[in-house]
Design a protein around this motif. Sequence first.
Motif, short mmCIF file in Angstrom:
data_model
loop_
_atom_site.label_atom_id
_atom_site.label_comp_id
_atom_site.label_asym_id
_atom_site.label_seq_id
_atom_site.Cartn_x
_atom_site.Cartn_y
_atom_site.Cartn_z
N ILE A 11 21.60 12.84 91.20
CA ILE A 11 21.30 13.95 92.34
C ILE A 11 22.49 14.35 92.80
O ILE A 11 22.76 15.43 93.11
CB ILE A 11 20.17 13.34 92.91
CG1 ILE A 11 19.05 12.96 92.50
CG2 ILE A 11 20.08 14.20 94.34
CD1 ILE A 11 17.75 12.31 92.89
N VAL A 12 23.31 13.36 93.55
CA VAL A 12 24.57 13.57 94.02
C VAL A 12 25.57 14.28 93.10
O VAL A 12 26.51 15.25 93.45
CB VAL A 12 25.24 12.30 94.62
CG1 VAL A 12 26.45 12.62 95.25
CG2 VAL A 12 24.28 11.99 95.79
N HIS A 28 18.83 14.25 97.89
CA HIS A 28 19.07 15.51 97.33
C HIS A 28 19.41 16.35 98.89
O HIS A 28 20.45 17.17 98.69
CB HIS A 28 17.74 16.15 96.59
CG HIS A 28 18.13 17.51 96.30
ND1 HIS A 28 18.95 17.74 95.24
CD2 HIS A 28 17.62 18.81 96.87
CE1 HIS A 28 18.77 19.32 95.24
NE2 HIS A 28 17.93 19.80 95.97
N ARG A 29 18.75 16.45 99.67
CA ARG A 29 18.69 17.09 100.93
C ARG A 29 20.00 16.70 101.53
O ARG A 29 20.69 17.53 102.13
CB ARG A 29 17.46 17.22 101.59
CG ARG A 29 16.22 17.68 101.21
CD ARG A 29 16.32 19.47 101.17
NE ARG A 29 15.09 19.88 100.98
CZ ARG A 29 14.94 20.97 100.20
NH1 ARG A 29 16.05 21.57 99.63
NH2 ARG A 29 13.85 21.62 99.91
N ALA A 30 20.40 15.47 101.67
CA ALA A 30 21.35 14.69 102.36
C ALA A 30 22.59 15.18 101.64
O ALA A 30 23.56 15.52 102.40
CB ALA A 30 21.31 13.36 102.41
N THR A 31 22.56 15.46 100.29
CA THR A 31 23.77 15.81 99.50
C THR A 31 24.04 17.28 99.84
O THR A 31 25.11 17.86 99.93
CB THR A 31 23.47 15.77 97.96
OG1 THR A 31 23.25 14.29 97.91
CG2 THR A 31 24.76 16.06 97.22
N GLU A 32 22.89 18.23 99.81
CA GLU A 32 22.92 19.42 100.28
C GLU A 32 23.68 19.65 101.65
O GLU A 32 24.62 20.60 101.77
CB GLU A 32 21.67 20.13 100.27
CG GLU A 32 21.05 20.59 99.09
CD GLU A 32 19.72 21.36 99.08
OE1 GLU A 32 19.23 21.86 98.24
OE2 GLU A 32 18.84 20.99 99.89
N ALA A 33 23.30 18.70 102.75
CA ALA A 33 23.80 19.15 103.89
C ALA A 33 25.27 18.62 103.92
O ALA A 33 26.24 19.20 104.57
CB ALA A 33 23.06 18.15 104.96
N MET A 34 25.62 17.53 103.35
CA MET A 34 27.05 17.05 103.22
C MET A 34 28.02 18.23 102.46
O MET A 34 29.11 18.44 103.18
CB MET A 34 27.16 15.67 102.45
CG MET A 34 28.43 15.16 102.19
SD MET A 34 29.33 15.85 100.92
CE MET A 34 28.48 15.10 99.38
#
Length: 799
Positions: A491-492, A533-539
Amino acid sequence: MAGSILGTRVQRTEDPELVVGSARYVADLELHHPVHLVFVRSEQAHARLLGIDTEQARQMPGVVAVFTAADLGVAPHHGMVKVHEDFAKPPLAEGKVRHVGEAVAVVAAESVAQARDAADAVIVHYAPLPVVVDAEGALAEGAPVLFEQHGDNIAMSSIDPDDSTLFGDADVVVRGRYVNQRLAVAPMEPHGAAAVPEADGRLTFYGSTQMPHLLHLLLFRALRVEKSQVRVVVPHVGGGFGGKAGLYSEQVVVAAVAMRLGRPATWMSTRSDDMVSLAHSRAQVQYVELGCRRDGTFTGLRVRLVGDAGAYPGLGAGLPAGTRRMSNGTYAFTGIQFDVAVAATNTTPTGAYRGAGRPEATALLERAVDHAALTLGIDPIEIRHRNLLADDVFPFRTITGVTYDTGAYRTPLDEAARLAGYAELRAQQAARRASGDPKLLGIGVASYVEITAGGSTSEYGSVAVQPDGSVVVMAGTSAHGQGHQTAFAMIVSAQTGIPVGRIRLLQSDTDLVRSGGGTGGSRSLQLGGSAVHRATEAMVDKARQLAARLLEADPADIVVDTSEGRVGVAGVPASSLDWAALATAALEQPDAVDHGDGTEGLAAQLDFTQADATFPFGAHIAVVEVDSDTGKVSLLRHIAVDDCGTVLNPLLVEGQQHGGVAAGVSQALYEHVQYDDEGNPRTGNLMDYALPSAAEFPDFEVHSTQTPTPLNPLGAKGIGEASTIGSTPAVQNAVIDALAHLGVRHIDLPCTSERVWRALRDAAAGTLPDPWSEPPAVFSRLAAGNELDAASLEAVEGI
């Protein structure tokens, strides 16, 4: 997903340490000068404790201490689910024992051998009491009562209002009494725990658990200390399957002994101890009535279910509520009446096991559907086609009150039939029957839908890029074989281009991971994966803002080149930065990055919340051969077509399907926990409890269809339990189908050689028993209503 790593067969990155034996489990922990604990367990199923003589044990070599309930002073607790105040379980028995294997005392010694010797020297004085091991018997008037203060053995009941019109338009009502037998979880690694008092006064607890944060919550409450005083760390776990969820008495004792002695304490269960102390599961008797019209369409469904909660009703008492919830299955009914009565018995307490209430729902439905097909003379696939919910009804609100998100139930059924060569199999069966072949061919079909990520639908995830360009992912899930490191890394990688091998998952430590729901109920990818997934988008958004500042460009012009793993100006490859440079800059220029989420450097963390549960589905076809002389059943083929939404990694999905099918087939043909009338286990080790090996299985034929859910950004549903749910009834139906032309309509689980042989004998003699008998009188005594409170139901749904 064209061009993306998602959807591809990425090899598991967590396997090398498992393969070479470097992974560390609870038993492998290197503790400084620990005491080793061995429990003294009751040899009586029901008795008053007259006294516990520990004097000889205390004097034996290496013994540090011997504790009884009076010595330890820890209050009774309710484990994972509080069903009723009366059922609180003392960590060590007080006044009374209620099942063989209940912990009565614990020995702490310098070595395991010394602790075992001393445990054998503890003398327990009992006054035996009447025993009840059968749930139906426990619900009968006049049965021995386990908890006198409770007044009876009814642990939980759920009674629907009577519907006199349920079968009003039915031409035929098929009826059957089906036993969904008691199973042992039997993970490869037995239960174990260790506790270490730290110099700062805190306690570090190492547990073989599926849900670290839940264990942390329950443990500090049971010990009556502050939350901050306990840290839970979970090393590798050798299988959980639902049985290692919640809090066990042994875990509380390990922690309390370590605190009392001021030195590390460790305990590792033996297989025999595990078979009587780790939760059992299933343990239902189902009285099922299915109304049908002559054309094969269904009308109403009525179920009266007797559940067995064991000696201390907890999670297992609530699981029949999950069976009721999923009793609509894949079919259109005009009405459902579903009554539940769960009993306390003098047996090991029950809890979750792979599917936890959902396999039992599919089992009763698919048995009744096949029974109806035989009664009406309709092919098993055809009768299902006539009753499956149509593709255009989703989202669909069931009669039992849940909402199916997406579905296409005909698709996997038709695909399974195609892959199996269903018409040819039926032709082969007819030819064998016509020739009098003693090897009987059976073809079993099952259609199912299940619920995943029930209960709490929120999960934590974080992503942090390191100065060397690698990534540390944290999630509140807790992998123990499922492949989370690989899945979350994919995912990342899909959003960053950072290689999967450079992405590491950090989990299962309550000091490091802020919060988490753990792993259970097939929740991890759809909740934990979506959080990552959402944390990766934010990062990535932070990275784009930082790159724009460093490259003196407009943020709108900054893109991530996932093929190269760089972030830079669109169309200008020379004006870009790699992830290591960005992570270093984020640390050197902290004001250049938004840290409103509480992270440092180039990182992001958040909680993902899904609006509702998801509902995977599928169809299985099993092909068996039955030796008509001996009753021996051989599984020739098993075709599984499961739909878990969008498939992120086919390799991981297939692994879960293989494990799920193995578990389901094992229930169908082999496993059965049994007691004698005095409550003594007859299947207390793996010499007597039948567990198959790979040698008993054919190559499983596993396939997927994909019907994404809109409830999470991955489109994913759960897969860890789906194949277990579909496989058991498919195999059971296949065995019965092999004998159906002889008049056999039902064989209870497990379909052992003896049971099949007896059915063949009875068929030849014309003495086949009626598959129906009247439900227990308890249902006529109970008033309509549901005794499980909302909090307990949420805990049950989460498993």
